[in-house]
Enzyme design. Structure first.
Site, PDB file in Angstrom:
ATOM      1  N   GLY A   8      83.755 139.744 -35.136  1.00 51.43           N
ATOM      2  CA  GLY A   8      82.348 140.104 -34.938  1.00 51.43           C
ATOM      3  C   GLY A   8      81.474 139.489 -36.017  1.00 51.43           C
ATOM      4  O   GLY A   8      80.443 140.043 -36.400  1.00 51.43           O
ATOM      5  N   THR A  10      79.485 137.066 -35.920  1.00 51.49           N
ATOM      6  CA  THR A  10      78.141 136.609 -35.505  1.00 51.49           C
ATOM      7  C   THR A  10      77.139 137.764 -35.417  1.00 51.49           C
ATOM      8  O   THR A  10      75.948 137.532 -35.267  1.00 51.49           O
ATOM      9  CB  THR A  10      78.188 135.933 -34.110  1.00 51.49           C
ATOM     10  OG1 THR A  10      78.679 136.888 -33.166  1.00 51.49           O
ATOM     11  CG2 THR A  10      79.080 134.713 -34.106  1.00 51.49           C
ATOM     12  N   GLN A  12      75.093 141.447 -36.537  1.00 50.57           N
ATOM     13  CA  GLN A  12      74.348 141.943 -37.705  1.00 50.57           C
ATOM     14  C   GLN A  12      75.292 142.367 -38.845  1.00 50.57           C
ATOM     15  O   GLN A  12      75.141 141.939 -39.990  1.00 50.57           O
ATOM     16  CB  GLN A  12      73.506 143.142 -37.253  1.00 50.57           C
ATOM     17  CG  GLN A  12      73.009 144.023 -38.357  1.00 50.57           C
ATOM     18  CD  GLN A  12      72.336 145.291 -37.832  1.00 50.57           C
ATOM     19  OE1 GLN A  12      71.143 145.299 -37.677  1.00 50.57           O
ATOM     20  NE2 GLN A  12      73.095 146.348 -37.579  1.00 50.57           N
ATOM     21  N   ASP A  56      89.748 135.422 -29.986  1.00 50.65           N
ATOM     22  CA  ASP A  56      89.107 136.379 -29.082  1.00 50.65           C
ATOM     23  C   ASP A  56      89.918 137.674 -29.118  1.00 50.65           C
ATOM     24  O   ASP A  56      91.152 137.640 -29.078  1.00 50.65           O
ATOM     25  CB  ASP A  56      89.118 135.769 -27.672  1.00 50.65           C
ATOM     26  CG  ASP A  56      88.215 136.525 -26.718  1.00 50.65           C
ATOM     27  OD1 ASP A  56      87.414 135.866 -26.046  1.00 50.65           O
ATOM     28  OD2 ASP A  56      88.326 137.768 -26.625  1.00 50.65           O
ATOM     29  N   SER A 127      81.957 154.513 -33.772  1.00 49.82           N
ATOM     30  CA  SER A 127      80.521 154.643 -33.514  1.00 49.82           C
ATOM     31  C   SER A 127      80.108 156.081 -33.236  1.00 49.82           C
ATOM     32  O   SER A 127      80.864 156.853 -32.626  1.00 49.82           O
ATOM     33  CB  SER A 127      80.195 153.789 -32.292  1.00 49.82           C
ATOM     34  OG  SER A 127      78.948 154.148 -31.756  1.00 49.82           O
ATOM     35  N   GLU A 129      78.200 156.850 -31.028  1.00 48.02           N
ATOM     36  CA  GLU A 129      78.135 156.987 -29.564  1.00 48.02           C
ATOM     37  C   GLU A 129      79.342 157.779 -29.044  1.00 48.02           C
ATOM     38  O   GLU A 129      79.309 158.285 -27.927  1.00 48.02           O
ATOM     39  CB  GLU A 129      78.076 155.621 -28.887  1.00 48.02           C
ATOM     40  CG  GLU A 129      76.754 154.888 -29.060  1.00 48.02           C
ATOM     41  CD  GLU A 129      75.570 155.561 -28.362  1.00 48.02           C
ATOM     42  OE1 GLU A 129      75.706 156.031 -27.227  1.00 48.02           O
ATOM     43  OE2 GLU A 129      74.497 155.626 -28.995  1.00 48.02           O
ATOM     44  N   TYR A 151      80.814 152.252 -23.047  1.00 48.40           N
ATOM     45  CA  TYR A 151      80.918 151.795 -24.432  1.00 48.40           C
ATOM     46  C   TYR A 151      81.493 152.913 -25.314  1.00 48.40           C
ATOM     47  O   TYR A 151      82.424 152.697 -26.097  1.00 48.40           O
ATOM     48  CB  TYR A 151      79.537 151.379 -24.947  1.00 48.40           C
ATOM     49  CG  TYR A 151      79.481 151.143 -26.441  1.00 48.40           C
ATOM     50  CD1 TYR A 151      79.953 149.954 -26.989  1.00 48.40           C
ATOM     51  CD2 TYR A 151      78.966 152.107 -27.306  1.00 48.40           C
ATOM     52  CE1 TYR A 151      79.914 149.736 -28.366  1.00 48.40           C
ATOM     53  CE2 TYR A 151      78.921 151.902 -28.676  1.00 48.40           C
ATOM     54  CZ  TYR A 151      79.391 150.716 -29.196  1.00 48.40           C
ATOM     55  OH  TYR A 151      79.355 150.515 -30.550  1.00 48.40           O
TER      56      TYR A 151
HETATM   57  P1  GDP Z   1      72.274 152.906 -28.931  1.00 49.82           P
HETATM   58  O1  GDP Z   1      72.086 154.194 -29.671  1.00 49.82           O
HETATM   59  O2  GDP Z   1      73.449 152.119 -29.407  1.00 49.82           O
HETATM   60  O3  GDP Z   1      72.247 153.064 -27.446  1.00 49.82           O
HETATM   61  O4  GDP Z   1      71.005 152.012 -29.385  1.00 49.82           O
HETATM   62  P2  GDP Z   1      69.692 151.512 -28.620  1.00 49.82           P
HETATM   63  O5  GDP Z   1      68.791 150.989 -29.690  1.00 49.82           O
HETATM   64  O6  GDP Z   1      70.018 150.585 -27.505  1.00 49.82           O
HETATM   65  O7  GDP Z   1      69.069 152.832 -27.961  1.00 49.82           O
HETATM   66  C1  GDP Z   1      68.680 153.939 -28.739  1.00 49.82           C
HETATM   67  C2  GDP Z   1      67.952 154.933 -27.865  1.00 49.82           C
HETATM   68  O8  GDP Z   1      66.681 154.411 -27.491  1.00 49.82           O
HETATM   69  C3  GDP Z   1      68.644 155.308 -26.540  1.00 49.82           C
HETATM   70  O9  GDP Z   1      68.609 156.716 -26.398  1.00 49.82           O
HETATM   71  C4  GDP Z   1      67.786 154.658 -25.467  1.00 49.82           C
HETATM   72  O10 GDP Z   1      67.797 155.365 -24.237  1.00 49.82           O
HETATM   73  C5  GDP Z   1      66.420 154.737 -26.131  1.00 49.82           C
HETATM   74  N1  GDP Z   1      65.443 153.785 -25.574  1.00 49.82           N
HETATM   75  C6  GDP Z   1      64.213 154.080 -25.068  1.00 49.82           C
HETATM   76  N2  GDP Z   1      63.601 152.969 -24.643  1.00 49.82           N
HETATM   77  C7  GDP Z   1      64.454 151.935 -24.856  1.00 49.82           C
HETATM   78  C8  GDP Z   1      64.396 150.539 -24.612  1.00 49.82           C
HETATM   79  O11 GDP Z   1      63.403 150.026 -24.089  1.00 49.82           O
HETATM   80  N3  GDP Z   1      65.470 149.791 -24.993  1.00 49.82           N
HETATM   81  C9  GDP Z   1      66.581 150.345 -25.596  1.00 49.82           C
HETATM   82  N4  GDP Z   1      67.602 149.577 -25.966  1.00 49.82           N
HETATM   83  N5  GDP Z   1      66.669 151.673 -25.816  1.00 49.82           N
HETATM   84  C10 GDP Z   1      65.631 152.453 -25.462  1.00 49.82           C
END
Ligand code: GDP
Length: 328
Positions: A8, A10, A12, A56, A127, A129, A151
Site C-alpha cells: 500500500g 502508493t 496516504q 500484489d 479499521s 469500520e 469493506y
Molecule cells: P469512511 O469512514 O471510510 O467511509 O470514510 P468516508 O470519508 O468515505 O465517509 C465518511 C462519512 O461521510 C460516511 O458516513 C459517509 O456516508 C459520509 N458522507 C456524506 N457525504 C459524503 C460524500 O459525498 N462522500 C463520502 N465519501 N462520504 C460522505
C-alpha cells in the site's frame, strides 16, 4: 540498518510511513501493484529513497519473492481496497484484496520466517469500520465488532487472521485499529478531501456548490502523520498486541463543512449544499469515537493534530493546488 517492507505504498499512509521510516534510517521497500501503476511517479517523487518491488496481495508467490528481496525486519500491510462506498459494488474484489490478501501476506511471512516465527514483525492495518453498528461508545479493543459494509467485513477477517497467526504460530503480529485519518494526501473520494477541495474551488469561483450524502454521520478524524507513528511504535514493543488509535473526539459531516467553509470566510454554507442519494450508503456507520487509552499507556502515543487544525491544513493545501490550476 533496519529493513521494512510496506504494502500500500502508493496510499496516504504508505507515503507518511515511508517518510517516517526513512528519517529513522530504515532501508524501505514498497510493494507496487500492476503494470504502469498511475501512482508510480507520485511515489518516486515523494519518497525517492524507497525501493519499489512489483507484487500484489492476491498473488502469494509475488509476496514471497518480495520478502526474499527486501529481507525485512518489519512488514507493514497497508494495502487494501479501502473505499467503503465502492466495496458494495465490488464486494468480491474487496474480499480478495482487503480480506484474503491479509492471509496471503501472513502466510508468506510465516513461510519466509522458517523456524523463527518472530524473525519478522508484522503490522496489520485494521479499521474502525469494523465497529460499524457500534455496540459500545467509545469503541475500544474489546468492543464487539459489527461491520456494516463488505469493506468492514473484509477488515474483520484480516484482523482476526492476524490474531490467529500470533496465537497459533507465535508470530510478532500486531493489529492497529485506526479510526479515520486524513491529510492533504487523502484520496478525493473520501469526504474530508472531497470537502476541502470543493471549498477551495468554491472560494476561488471555480465551482458553485457541493453534492453530498449523509450529513449526520459522525467520525473520529485524526491526522495520518500522527497515526503512522503509532504503527511503528507497535512493532517496537517486545509483545505484539492490538491497539485502538483515535483522537477520542467525534464530529459530524456538518461540523466538517462548517470548519472548512469558515476557513475561506463563508458562513452561510448550507445554501451551497445539495444532497444526492448517489452518495448515500446501503448501510451507514453512524457514530465512531475511539478510546485509545491503551495506546497512550503502553505505547506512549497521543495524537498531536486536532480536528480544526486538520481541516484547515487540508483546505489551505487545496487552495494552493487550485490556485495553481486556475493560473495555468
Ligand atoms: P469512511 O469512514 O471510510 O467511509 O470514510 P468516508 O470519508 O468515505 O465517509 C465518511 C462519512 O461521510 C460516511 O458516513 C459517509 O456516508 C459520509 N458522507 C456524506 N457525504 C459524503 C460524500 O459525498 N462522500 C463520502 N465519501 N462520504 C460522505
Amino acid at each position: 540498518m533496519p529493513r521494512a517492507l510496506i504494502t500500500g505504498i502508493t496510499g496516504q499512509d504508505g507515503l507518511y510511513l515511508s517518510e517516517l521510516l526513512l528519517a529513522k534510517g530504515y532501508d524501505v521497500y514498497g510493494l507496487i501493484r500492476g503494470q504502469n501503476n498511475p501512482k508510480l511517479d507520485l511515489v518516486r517523487e515523494t519518497v525517492p529513497g524507497v525501493k519499489l518491488l512489483t507484487g500484489d496481495l492476491t498473488d502469494m508467490s509475488s509476496l514471497i519473492r518480495a520478502l526474499n528481496v527486501a529481507r525485512p525486519d518489519e512488514v507493514y500491510n497497508l494495502g487494501a481496497i479501502s473505499f467503503v462506498a465502492y466495496s458494495w459494488e465490488n464486494a468480491m474484489l474487496t474480499t480478495d484484496v482487503t480480506g484474503k490478501g491479509v492471509l496471503n501476506i501472513l502466510e508468506a511471512v510465516r513461510l519466509y520466517s522458517g523456524d523463527d516465527p518472530t524473525k519478522v514483525r508484522y503490522y496489520q492495518a485494521s479499521s474502525s469500520e469494523m465497529f460499524g453498528k457500534v455496540q459500545e461508545v467509545p469503541q475500544r479493543e474489546s468492543t464487539l465488532l459489527w461491520p456494516r459494509s463488505p469493506y468492514g467485513v473484509a477488515k474483520v477477517f484480516g484482523h482476526y487472521m492476524t490474531i490467529n497467526y500470533r496465537e497459533s504460530y507465535g508470530m510478532h503480529a500486531s493489529s492497529g485499529i485506526l479510526f479515520n485519518h486524513e491529510s492533504p494526501r487523502r484520496g478525493f473520494e473520501f469526504v474530508t478531501r472531497k470537502v476541502s477541495q470543493a471549498v477551495a474551488r468554491i472560494s476561488l469561483g471555480m465551482q458553485d456548490g457541493i453534492t453530498m450524502g449523509n450529513l449526520d454521520a459522525k467520525r473520529d478524524w485524526g491526522f495520518a502523520g500522527d497515526y503512522v507513528e503509532a504503527m511503528w511504535l507497535m512493532l517496537q514493543q517486545d509483545t505484539p498486541d492490538d491497539y485502538v488509535i483515535s483522537t477520542g473526539v467525534t464530529h459530524s459531516i456538518r461540523d466538517l463543512l462548517e470548519v472548512a467553509f469558515e476557513r475561506v470566510g463563508i458562513t452561510d454554507w448550507e445554501r451551497l449544499i445539495t444532497q444526492d442519494p448517489r452518495f448515500m450508503r446501503p448501510a451507514e456507520v453512524e457514530l465512531l469515537i475511539g478510546d485509545s487509552a491503551k495506546a497512550k499507556s503502553v505505547l506512549g502515543w497521543e495524537p498531536k493534530v486536532g480536528f480544526t487544525e486538520l481541516v484547515q491544513m487540508m483546505v489551505d493545501n487545496d487552495l494552493e493546488l487550485q490556485r495553481e490550476q486556475k493560473d495555468k
